[in-house]
Design a protein around this motif. Structure first.
Motif, PDB file in Angstrom:
ATOM      1  N   GLY A  66      14.325  16.154  10.136  1.00 29.06           N
ATOM      2  CA  GLY A  66      13.047  16.064   9.446  1.00 29.06           C
ATOM      3  C   GLY A  66      13.192  15.176   8.227  1.00 29.06           C
ATOM      4  N   GLY A  67      12.236  15.252   7.318  1.00 26.89           N
ATOM      5  CA  GLY A  67      12.371  14.568   6.044  1.00 26.89           C
ATOM      6  C   GLY A  67      11.989  13.110   6.023  1.00 26.89           C
ATOM      7  N   PRO A  68      12.911  12.220   5.616  1.00 32.41           N
ATOM      8  CA  PRO A  68      12.505  10.851   5.248  1.00 32.41           C
ATOM      9  C   PRO A  68      11.850  10.047   6.353  1.00 32.41           C
ATOM     10  N   PHE A  69      12.406  10.073   7.568  1.00 34.72           N
ATOM     11  CA  PHE A  69      11.832   9.233   8.614  1.00 34.72           C
ATOM     12  C   PHE A  69      10.576   9.845   9.219  1.00 34.72           C
ATOM     13  N   MET A  70      10.399  11.153   9.071  1.00 31.60           N
ATOM     14  CA  MET A  70       9.129  11.761   9.466  1.00 31.60           C
ATOM     15  C   MET A  70       8.045  11.404   8.453  1.00 31.60           C
ATOM     16  N   SER A  71       8.382  11.529   7.178  1.00 34.18           N
ATOM     17  CA  SER A  71       7.433  11.182   6.124  1.00 34.18           C
ATOM     18  C   SER A  71       7.057   9.706   6.184  1.00 34.18           C
ATOM     19  N   LEU A  72       7.995   8.884   6.590  1.00 31.86           N
ATOM     20  CA  LEU A  72       7.778   7.447   6.672  1.00 31.86           C
ATOM     21  C   LEU A  72       6.732   7.066   7.712  1.00 31.86           C
ATOM     22  N   LEU A  73       6.539   7.912   8.715  1.00 30.61           N
ATOM     23  CA  LEU A  73       5.667   7.557   9.833  1.00 30.61           C
ATOM     24  C   LEU A  73       4.229   7.270   9.411  1.00 30.61           C
ATOM     25  N   ILE A  74       3.744   7.938   8.375  1.00 31.78           N
ATOM     26  CA  ILE A  74       2.341   7.757   8.013  1.00 31.78           C
ATOM     27  C   ILE A  74       2.065   6.362   7.463  1.00 31.78           C
ATOM     28  N   VAL A  75       3.126   5.660   7.033  1.00 29.34           N
ATOM     29  CA  VAL A  75       2.938   4.268   6.630  1.00 29.34           C
ATOM     30  C   VAL A  75       3.547   3.308   7.648  1.00 29.34           C
ATOM     31  N   ILE A 103       0.876  -1.170   0.000  1.00 29.82           N
ATOM     32  CA  ILE A 103       0.000   0.000   0.000  1.00 29.82           C
ATOM     33  C   ILE A 103       0.912   1.219   0.000  1.00 29.82           C
ATOM     34  N   ILE A 104       1.048   1.847  -1.135  1.00 34.04           N
ATOM     35  CA  ILE A 104       1.845   3.044  -1.372  1.00 34.04           C
ATOM     36  C   ILE A 104       3.332   2.797  -1.125  1.00 34.04           C
ATOM     37  N   TRP A 105       3.731   2.550   0.127  1.00 34.64           N
ATOM     38  CA  TRP A 105       5.156   2.336   0.400  1.00 34.64           C
ATOM     39  C   TRP A 105       5.498   0.945   0.913  1.00 34.64           C
ATOM     40  N   PRO A 106       4.841   0.447   1.957  1.00 36.12           N
ATOM     41  CA  PRO A 106       5.295  -0.858   2.466  1.00 36.12           C
ATOM     42  C   PRO A 106       5.083  -1.931   1.405  1.00 36.12           C
ATOM     43  N   PHE A 107       6.139  -2.533   0.967  1.00 39.15           N
ATOM     44  CA  PHE A 107       5.949  -3.543  -0.067  1.00 39.15           C
ATOM     45  C   PHE A 107       6.687  -4.823   0.281  1.00 39.15           C
ATOM     46  N   LEU A 108       6.074  -5.926  -0.112  1.00 37.06           N
ATOM     47  CA  LEU A 108       6.678  -7.239   0.019  1.00 37.06           C
ATOM     48  C   LEU A 108       6.937  -7.755  -1.388  1.00 37.06           C
ATOM     49  N   LYS A 109       8.208  -7.765  -1.767  1.00 42.37           N
ATOM     50  CA  LYS A 109       8.580  -8.153  -3.123  1.00 42.37           C
ATOM     51  C   LYS A 109       9.395  -9.441  -3.083  1.00 42.37           C
ATOM     52  N   PRO A 110       9.272 -10.282  -4.100  1.00 43.03           N
ATOM     53  CA  PRO A 110      10.165 -11.439  -4.187  1.00 43.03           C
ATOM     54  C   PRO A 110      11.629 -10.985  -4.238  1.00 43.03           C
ATOM     55  N   PHE A 111      12.491 -11.737  -3.593  1.00 40.05           N
ATOM     56  CA  PHE A 111      13.900 -11.361  -3.503  1.00 40.05           C
ATOM     57  C   PHE A 111      14.691 -11.809  -4.723  1.00 40.05           C
TER      58      PHE A 111
END
Length: 667
Positions: free
Chosen positions: A613-622, A519-527
């Motif tokens: 700020g930035g990446p890890f703050m933005s990451l929180l919503i997912v 869903i938008i960011w969290p992804f489970l992809k084959p390795f």
């Protein structure tokens, strides 16, 4: 009877997953009117080794050699992959446009690492072209330090910029800030079903810098920047490089300061800045407006800034952004689409894939229940220790919960950023940039949890009712005083089967439909082999963290509800566990966004500085919803088995999978 119920539930979950992914595939292919295929393009990296750029090609069946179609190259943002562009890819392709969505350097299935972008030893604190050495906005960094830190300090520095920016005094240089976009553009232009005179580019976040860099070298008819940075013409040779018909989609609450001109907030004041006036091609500050097109599509001078009431990460799935982009490409290509830009179906695909993602995770519970019914796993299932003397009263529980939340929340911004950029990890071993941020944070929390576990453990030895391994979820009811190695071994086997169920489903849908669980960011992809190797490197640290975390929250903070049966007792346990697992992160979410929504700016920038700020703050919503899902399955597993091994293995494996499956890798 219970095994029969679990079997029926597992069957229903699996059937629903197949149904949802099949419908999602139908939407992705416009019900057979669009062919979606994986494409690979060979490239040679800076060491002379052959690598592969990997993309996802959407070809409308109406696009043929005799009926060439316009095309758009899609470039994703940092820590994302080509599937992040699905909303744009689906909507553009169903309107007859060929779309090539790429995995950029270091992301997804592309084998070239992020270091192929290159870096210099310059650091700019303002928009490029507006800097100076006198005011300290242009600085030369030392030649040492982590490679990932130098890359991140140069994300907004582009390879077509003047030597002042694109070459370092230490011999460093930017090799390709298009992140493979130039190669992909040329491949797209060479397809015999593509009208090479009508090719556009769109990128999000890091992909906007790749879009600028690609458009500088390739004759793109239009460029759509989803949260992009602007720069002055002083930064590059404006006689050599020009950009046709540029649309900037501006997020009102963008967590990254680059994309709001290094201001705290996005307001109408931005419209009057020299940089924005130069972009729009206007002289009078009062004539600048959001959501208004300036210039002319015919000569490539069209410019527009669309203000979106969303944040950075959600811009990729914002309906208004997509509508504006569709209309922009239509005007630039001189096309009229049969489907209105308001007619959008991508969200149905997103929700279906998300539902399948959740069902696959939750289907592990009935699968576990079936496995626990087998003789080999019988002794894995125990009752939660029922010792009222060791239950937490409401007062003691809240005290522990508040301390847990404060520790997690106050350390998150600092430790994640430290690991992301500067923690001295061997970078040829720990290659995952976002993973290193979590490693740093988890290592600190591991130390804290060990201390807060061992101190009460030691004190309890002086009492008549000491704490045992069984009490903390790591031992058996038959031998409570010793670590349950046999229990751990069987739990590991059981957990591996549960995880394999999810992995094989993900592999099947990726192979058959080119859709993974996300869903938008969290992804489970084959390795692939390299990323599986990274999974093996990061997993032990993630596992130790979640083992101690689950022990602290599920076992050591037990209440009277922990041993009660029934749905009501489960929910009583779950909300408490969820508060402890996600509460600290929620505090940071509130700290970040309440000041932002009040018009003051992102809280992390205001309180800690823009470095944090930035990446890890933005990451929180997912990330926060992800942790809540972890608490749901973890609570259920602990109540079913009376130990924390299975929940720790399953949760840590999924968390490691998300981090290593497709996100940024250095080499």
């Amino acid at each position: 009877m219970k095994n029969k119920k679990a079997l029926i539930l597992l069957g229903c979950f699996t059937a629903a997953i197949i149904l949802f992914m099949s419908i999602a595939h139908g939407i992705q292919t416009s019900w057979g009117r669009v062919e979606v295929t994986k494409v690979t393009y060979p490239i040679t990296d800076s060491t002379g080794k052959e690598q592969m750029l990997v993309g996802k090609l959407y070809r409308p069946l109406s696009a043929t050699k005799n009926n060439k179609a316009p095309a758009v190259l899609m470039l994703h943002g940092y820590q994302n992959d080509k599937e992040t562009n699905d909303a744009y890819s689906i909507e553009l392709s169903r309107r007859g446009i060929v779309v090539l969505s790429m995995d950029e350097y270091g992301h997804g299935s592309t084998t070239s690492g992020l270091t192929e972008r290159g870096w210099t030893n310059h650091k700019i604190k303002v928009n490029f072209g507006e800097d100076s050495e006198e005011d300290g906005t242009y600085k030369t960094m030392g030649s040492g330090g982590a490679g990932r830190y130098k890359i991140m300090m140069n994300f907004s520095n582009l390879s077509f910029f003047n030597d002042r920016y694109s070459k370092g005094t230490d011999g460093s240089y930017l090799r390709d800030s298009s992140m493979g976009g130039i190669v992909a553009y040329n491949q797209l232009a060479n397809y015999d079903f593509v009208d090479s005179e009508k090719i556009g580019i769109s990128g999000h976040s890091m992909g906007t810098w790749a879009s600028w860099s690609t458009a500088a070298e390739c004759p793109a008819k239009a460029v759509v920047l989803q949260c992009g940075e602007l720069f002055s013409k002083k930064a590059y040779d404006s006689e050599k490089y020009s950009f046709n018909n540029v649309l900037l989609l501006q997020a009102k609450w963008d967590e990254f300061n680059y994309f709001r001109d290094y201001k705290n907030t996005v307001t109408n004041d931005l419209l009057s800045s020299p940089l924005r006036k130069e972009f729009l091609g206007i002289e009078d500050a009062s004539s600048g407006h959001w959501n208004k097109t300036y210039g002319d599509f015919k000569d490539g001078s069209a410019r527009r800034m669309e203000l979106l009431y969303t944040n950075h990460r959600l811009t990729t799935h914002n309906r208004r952004a997509l509508r504006t982009a569709i209309d922009w490409f239509a005007s630039a290509f001189g096309e009229e689409f049969d489907i209105s830009s308001n007619n959008q179906v991508f969200h149905l695909k997103e929700w279906l894939v998300f539902a399948a993602f959740l069902l696959a995770i939750f289907a592990m519970i009935p699968l576990m229940q079936l496995l626990l019914g087998l003789p080999f796993f019988t002794d894995v299932k125990m009752f939660v220790p029922n010792d009222p003397d060791k239950f937490k009263t409401d007062r003691k529980w809240w005290k522990g919960a508040i301390i847990t939340m404060l520790i997690a929340g106050t350390t998150y911004p600092f430790m994640t950023q430290l690991g992301h950029g500067l923690l001295p990890l061997p970078e040829h071993i720990f290659r995952m940039t976002i993973g290193n941020g979590f490693v740093s944070w988890y290592l600190l929390l591991i130390v804290i949890m060990l201390i807060t576990t061992l101190i009460p453990w030691s004190k309890s030895k002086k009492t008549e009712n000491p704490i045992s391994f069984y009490d903390i979820g790591m031992g058996t009811d038959s031998d409570p005083e010793h670590f349950g190695w046999k229990l751990f071994g069987k739990a590991a086997v059981l957990s591996a089967i549960m995880l394999f169920y999810v992995y094989i489903l993900d592999w099947i849908f990726t192979a058959a439909f080119m859709l993974d669980f996300r869903i938008i960011w969290p992804f489970l992809k084959p390795f692939n082999l390299v990323r599986f190797g990274q999974f093996c490197i990061y997993f032990p640290i993630f596992f130790i963290f979640f083992l101690l975390n689950n022990s602290k929250i599920f076992a050591q903070m037990k209440t009277r509800y922990s041993c009660e049966e029934g749905t009501g007792a489960y929910w009583q346990c779950w909300w408490r566990n969820a508060v402890c697992m996600a509460g600290g992160l929620m505090l940071i979410v509130l700290l970040e966004y309440i000041p932002f929504f009040l018009g003051m700016g992102p809280g992390a920038d205001l309180c800690f500085g823009t470095t944090f700020g930035g990446p890890f703050m933005s990451l929180l919503i997912v990330f926060v919803p992800q942790v809540i899902v972890f608490s749901l399955i973890g609570t259920k597993i602990y109540r079913e088995t009376g130990n924390v091994f299975i929940s720790a293995i399953v949760i840590s494996a999924i968390a490691t999978w998300v981090v290593t499956g497709g996100s940024s890798i250095l080499y």
